[in-house]
Motif scaffolding. Structure first.
Motif, mmCIF file in Angstrom:
data_model
loop_
_atom_site.group_PDB
_atom_site.id
_atom_site.type_symbol
_atom_site.label_atom_id
_atom_site.label_comp_id
_atom_site.label_asym_id
_atom_site.label_seq_id
_atom_site.Cartn_x
_atom_site.Cartn_y
_atom_site.Cartn_z
ATOM 1 N N ALA A 1 34.050 42.850 31.969
ATOM 2 C CA ALA A 1 35.169 42.769 32.916
ATOM 3 C C ALA A 1 36.180 41.715 32.464
ATOM 4 C CB ALA A 1 34.654 42.438 34.312
ATOM 5 N N LEU A 2 35.678 40.603 31.926
ATOM 6 C CA LEU A 2 36.600 39.575 31.445
ATOM 7 C C LEU A 2 37.460 40.138 30.320
ATOM 8 C CD1 LEU A 2 34.303 36.413 31.496
ATOM 9 C CD2 LEU A 2 36.205 36.955 33.035
ATOM 10 N N SER B 1 46.059 34.312 45.770
ATOM 11 C CA SER B 1 45.139 35.392 46.116
ATOM 12 C C SER B 1 44.288 35.796 44.909
ATOM 13 C CB SER B 1 45.913 36.596 46.639
ATOM 14 O OG SER B 1 46.891 36.967 45.706
ATOM 15 N N LEU B 2 44.880 35.661 43.714
ATOM 16 C CA LEU B 2 44.126 35.994 42.509
ATOM 17 C C LEU B 2 42.939 35.057 42.345
ATOM 18 C CD1 LEU B 2 43.975 37.787 40.045
ATOM 19 C CD2 LEU B 2 45.562 36.284 38.878
ATOM 20 N N VAL B 3 43.186 33.783 42.621
ATOM 21 C CA VAL B 3 42.101 32.809 42.503
ATOM 22 C C VAL B 3 40.992 33.134 43.512
ATOM 23 C CG1 VAL B 3 41.474 30.389 42.726
ATOM 24 C CG2 VAL B 3 43.650 31.024 41.672
ATOM 25 N N VAL B 4 41.388 33.444 44.740
ATOM 26 C CA VAL B 4 40.385 33.749 45.768
ATOM 27 C C VAL B 4 39.570 34.982 45.359
ATOM 28 C CG1 VAL B 4 40.060 34.472 48.155
ATOM 29 C CG2 VAL B 4 41.713 32.695 47.606
ATOM 30 N N ALA B 5 40.262 36.039 44.939
ATOM 31 C CA ALA B 5 39.559 37.262 44.554
ATOM 32 C C ALA B 5 38.633 37.005 43.375
ATOM 33 C CB ALA B 5 40.563 38.357 44.206
ATOM 34 N N ALA B 6 39.097 36.179 42.425
ATOM 35 C CA ALA B 6 38.280 35.884 41.255
ATOM 36 C C ALA B 6 37.018 35.122 41.653
ATOM 37 C CB ALA B 6 39.085 35.086 40.235
ATOM 38 N N ALA C 1 45.313 33.412 31.295
ATOM 39 C CA ALA C 1 44.551 32.829 32.397
ATOM 40 C C ALA C 1 44.444 33.805 33.547
ATOM 41 C CB ALA C 1 45.217 31.539 32.859
ATOM 42 N N SER C 2 45.564 34.453 33.892
ATOM 43 C CA SER C 2 45.448 35.378 35.028
ATOM 44 C C SER C 2 44.649 36.612 34.626
ATOM 45 C CB SER C 2 46.806 35.737 35.623
ATOM 46 O OG SER C 2 47.735 35.951 34.613
ATOM 47 N N LEU D 1 44.213 43.949 30.408
ATOM 48 C CA LEU D 1 45.143 44.340 31.468
ATOM 49 C C LEU D 1 46.167 43.241 31.724
ATOM 50 C CD1 LEU D 1 42.850 46.084 34.108
ATOM 51 C CD2 LEU D 1 44.358 47.128 32.426
ATOM 52 N N GLY D 2 45.687 41.988 31.712
ATOM 53 C CA GLY D 2 46.593 40.876 31.972
ATOM 54 C C GLY D 2 47.669 40.780 30.912
ATOM 55 N N LEU D 3 47.231 40.852 29.664
ATOM 56 C CA LEU D 3 48.200 40.780 28.570
ATOM 57 C C LEU D 3 49.103 41.996 28.563
ATOM 58 C CD1 LEU D 3 46.227 39.362 25.523
ATOM 59 C CD2 LEU D 3 48.073 38.313 26.826
#
Ligand code: ADP
Ligand code: MG
Lengths: 289, 235, 287
Positions: free
Chosen positions: C247-248, C143-148, C9-10, C254-256
């Protein structure tokens, strides 16, 4: 002075491919670092003094260039530049994570057992030697068949290819030659610093500075990189000592911006001025140029 | 309406058009013929502002437009449908036509213009949501002409509108072009390799060879001219 | 298992933020022939400015973005005729000449930032930056949610602008067929300037977004740049939705990777992927 000679040698070597053919490598520092590690390993494991083995540093770098170069020289424009940069980053990353190469802490080289003054002059002479060799080779290439091919590639690669030139081979040859010279310089530099770490010998700042000097001086002719290396080394040193390293780097960045507007660099500007003078005096040569 | 005099155009050191002069009067259908490489396309590009002439003058409707950029010339109503069509391949047919009517002068009438184009070329209406790059050659040519018409031209320049089309389709396109002239009084300057057909439809024509205009005259006379016949109608 | 799902998710959210940082570069490369190596350096500069506004005036970065993006747009308008237009026009390889120009700019910016704000890393701390937010059962950083969300809005907004407005169509027309565009009366020169300014304006949004997620120093632009280049090259220069999808994907990797592997491996994956893709598909990514 030693540093100026080093940069003359490096930017001259870079010019063989980057200047004559217009293939702007951002990652030449890879060859520099490989040269440094080669002589360092030879010293530590075989006991050969880098001042004798530095040509082997060049050989190692040239071999590396020959192996990885083929797909790379087929790329064009900024794609070539970025890929060379990635090669430098990856090489550095691999070295950082290889314990046999000392990892991030690198290798420590015992300095030659002699007075510090003599030590300094030794490196001075060796770097002067490399500057002369690189300049000589680059000047020779300029008027050789290889140089003609490289310049034809810069002017119009498709036409050069259509005329029967094997452009991939020409570019690869130039890359290998250029890498070899760069590796030799690196082989001496590592010993000079007496520390060979990824941070020091794969420093991207060195990688950028060496071609920035060539572009600034004018990398269509062998005189340019000498001019660029001398002027920018002095300027950089002056700014670093008097104002700060960041300002020196900013000045370098601005030079890179300027270069785009003067693609033939200082040498090109000087040429124009002298040609105009000759025209003003009714000189005959000017018309023939 | 259009007066070109002494036009010379270079590519690097080589001249492709040398001191060419021609005239197109209002309401006229003028043809321009000549072998490949004669410099016809280059001449038209210099007229419409895609290339800058080295010498000579281009006057459109009393305005000296020599050396003007293409976008300003289009604004005056001199519209060029170029060789190779130069459509926007990844936009739809409809968007290509809308962009034809980009300038304010044309945009005001864009609905009417679109309707006219679709009446002229019903095939385009059927394919209006398709990407231009996916059309057949003939359809692309129709779209190029349609896009030119959407710009509300007073003089329409067509460079090789029949290139690469089957003879039947080529004739069909030329007939439509003729109708634009006869029914709507649109002034035309047309280049085509379908020399005989073009000369039958046009009022007047110029012949170009190696960068120069070498002959001109009423189309019906040129078609009878033995020299022209020998070179082009040797069919 | 729970950790894996959370990092997925992140990763997706990270991807959205990176899409915002990459989309302007995609626009510049695909539609204005500018290979802008200073894209993330410009973004990072905005990150620092947002940091400055936050720490001195308490202005929330979301508000700062609203100020900085128009400012950067204006900066783009000013940079085009002075530096970029001469670098693109009448040059054999505009991509190469602009890449050298922008490398110079990036170096200038990096060292100017270091001079003003020292090389020490900074962290933007807002009331929500460390707040855990639960979305659809996943817990992620505020902050991750806001940036996303910023990144996603930017990409979708640009997509809408390019495909649903007349100016947007004109921009695409110039990118696809410059001569054809000029012949219908589009002032290609002005359109290029607009595209470039838009690209620089969006650099602000993407840059502030990344600065909200990561701790950053003057050299941070470099890793951001390589990531963003990877995204653009995979997604296709000029393809807006392609950028988002790519990008996704990169965000997921990167997330994993960030959750499962040591840092060195992350760099290796990033450099390696970019290298491989450039070697395999160097052409056709650029018109
Ligand atoms: N972009 C160009 N650069 C250099 N020479 C060109 C270019 N375009 C055309 N030419 C040359 O100019 C001459 C005229 O070409 P063109 O105007 O296309 O002729 P036509 O349309 O009559 O076939 C030809 O010799 C052609 O090779
Ligand atoms: Mg032609």
């Amino acid at each position: 002075m030693t540093v100026i000679f080093m940069y003359i040698a490096l930017s001259e070597s870079w010019t063989i491919l980057g200047g004559y053919a217009g293939y702007v490598s951002f990652g030449h520092v890879a060859f520099f670092g490989i040269g440094a590690y080669t002589t360092a390993l030879l010293l530590l494991h075989v006991g050969v003094n880098p001042l004798f083995s530095f040509p082997l540093g060049g050989v190692a770098a040239a071999l590396f260039a020959a192996v990885v170069g083929y797909p790379i020289v087929r790329l064009q424009g900024p794609y070539f530049s970025i890929v060379t940069l990635l090669v430098a980053l990856l090489t550095s990353l691999v070295v950082k994570n290889t314990p046999a190469l000392g990892g991030t802490t690198g290798l420590w080289l015992p300095l030659p057992d002699m007075p510090i003054e003599l030590n300094r002059t030794t490196f001075y002479w060796f770097m002067l030697f490399m500057a002369l060799v690189a300049t000589g080779v680059t000047a020779w290439v300029e008027n050789s068949k290889l140089g003609l091919g490289l310049m034809a590639i810069r002017q119009n690669e498709a036409v050069a290819e259509a005329a029967g030139a094997n452009t991939t081979y020409i570019k690869l040859a130039a890359l290998v030659l250029s890498a070899g010279l760069t590796g030799m310089v690196g082989g001496i530099y590592g010993y000079l610093r007496s520390y060979v770490t990824p941070e020091i010998v794969f420093d991207l700042n060195i990688g950028v500075t060496l071609f920035l000097m060539a572009l600034f001086g004018g990398c269509r002719r062998w005189q340019g990189p000498v001019l660029g290396a001398v002027i920018l080394s002095v300027l950089g040193e002056f700014l670093t000592l008097n104002i700060g390293e960041e300002i020196a780097r900013i000045a370098y960045g601005l030079c890179l911006v300027l270069v785009v507007f003067f693609p033939d660099g200082l040498v090109g500007i000087i040429d124009k001025i002298t040609v105009n003078r000759k025209v003003a005096f009714g000189g005959k040569h000017a018309v023939e140029r | 309406m259009l007066e070109v005099s002494g036009l010379t155009v270079y590519y690097g050191p080589l001249p492709a058009v040398r001191e060419a002069s021609l005239k197109v009067a209002a309401g006229q259908f003028v043809g321009l013929i000549g072998p490949n490489g004669a410099g016809k396309t280059t001449l038209l590009k210099a007229v419409s502002g895609l290339l800058r002439p080295a010498a000579g003058r281009v006057v459109f409707d009393g305005t000296d437009i020599t050396g003007w950029p293409a976008e300003r010339i289009c604004e005056l109503g001199l519209v060029h449908v170029p060789e190779g069509r130069k459509l926007f391949p990844r936009l739809t047919v409809l968007d290509n036509l809308r962009l034809g009517a980009y300038l304010p002068r044309a945009r005001a009438e864009s609905d009417r213009a679109l309707k006219e184009v679709f009446d002229l070329f019903p095939r385009l209406y059927e394919r209006r949501r398709q990407l231009a790059g996916t059309l057949s050659g003939g359809e692309q040519q129709m779209l190029a002409i349609g896009r030119g018409l959407a710009a509300r031209p007073r003089l329409l320049i067509l460079d090789e509108p029949t290139l690469g089309l089957s003879p039947r389709l080529a004739h069909e396109i030329l007939e439509v072009i003729k109708r634009l002239n006869s029914e709507r009084r649109l002034t035309l300057l047309v280049v085509s390799q379908e020399v005989v057909h073009l000369l039958k439809l046009a009022d007047y024509a110029f012949v170009m060879e190696t960068g120069r205009i070498t002959a001109e005259g009423p189309a019906s006379e040129l078609i009878a001219d033995p020299k022209v016949r020998k070179v082009y109608v040797g069919l | 298992m729970g950790m894996l799902v959370t990092s997925l998710a992140s990763g997706l959210l990270l991807g959205c933020a990176y899409a915002g940082a990459a989309v302007g570069l995609s626009l510049a490369m695909g539609m204005a022939r500018v290979f802008n190596l200073a894209h993330t350096a410009l973004g990072l500069t905005c990150g620092y400015l947002a940091y400055f506004l936050l720490t001195t005036a308490g202005i929330d970065p979301m508000v700062a973005v609203g100020l900085l993006a128009p400012l950067m747009f204006l900066a783009g308008l000013a940079l085009w005729p002075t530096l970029f237009r001469p670098t693109v026009r009448g040059v054999a390889d505009p991509a190469l000449s602009t890449s050298i120009l922008t490398l110079g700019l990036a170096i200038v910016l990096e060292n100017a930032l270091s001079k003003v704000w020292t090389p020490n890393p900074r962290i933007m701390s807002t009331p929500y930056s460390n707040q855990a937010i639960t979305l659809f059962g996943f817990t992620v950083q505020g902050s991750l949610v806001v940036a996303a969300v910023l990144g996603l809005l930017l990409v979708l907004g640009l997509h809408w602008f390019l495909n649903r407005t007349f100016i947007g169509l004109a921009i695409q027309a110039v990118a696809q067929e410059p001569d054809g565009a000029r012949l219908v009366g589009i002032r290609a020169e002005l359109v290029s300037m607009l595209v470039f300014a838009l690209s620089v304006g969006t650099a602000a949004i993407g840059g502030v977004g990344l600065a909200m997620i990561y701790s950053f120093g003057p050299a941070s632009y470099f890793d951001w740049l390589l990531t963003v280049l990877l995204i653009v090259v995979v997604g296709g220069a000029g393809a807006i939705l392609g950028t988002l999808i790519s990008a996704l994907g990169v965000g997921l990797v990167l997330g994993l990777g960030g959750a499962l592997l040591p840092q060195a491996w992350n760099s290796l994956i990033l450099f390696g992927l970019l290298l491989t893709i450039l070697l395999l598909r160097p052409y056709g990514l650029f018109k």
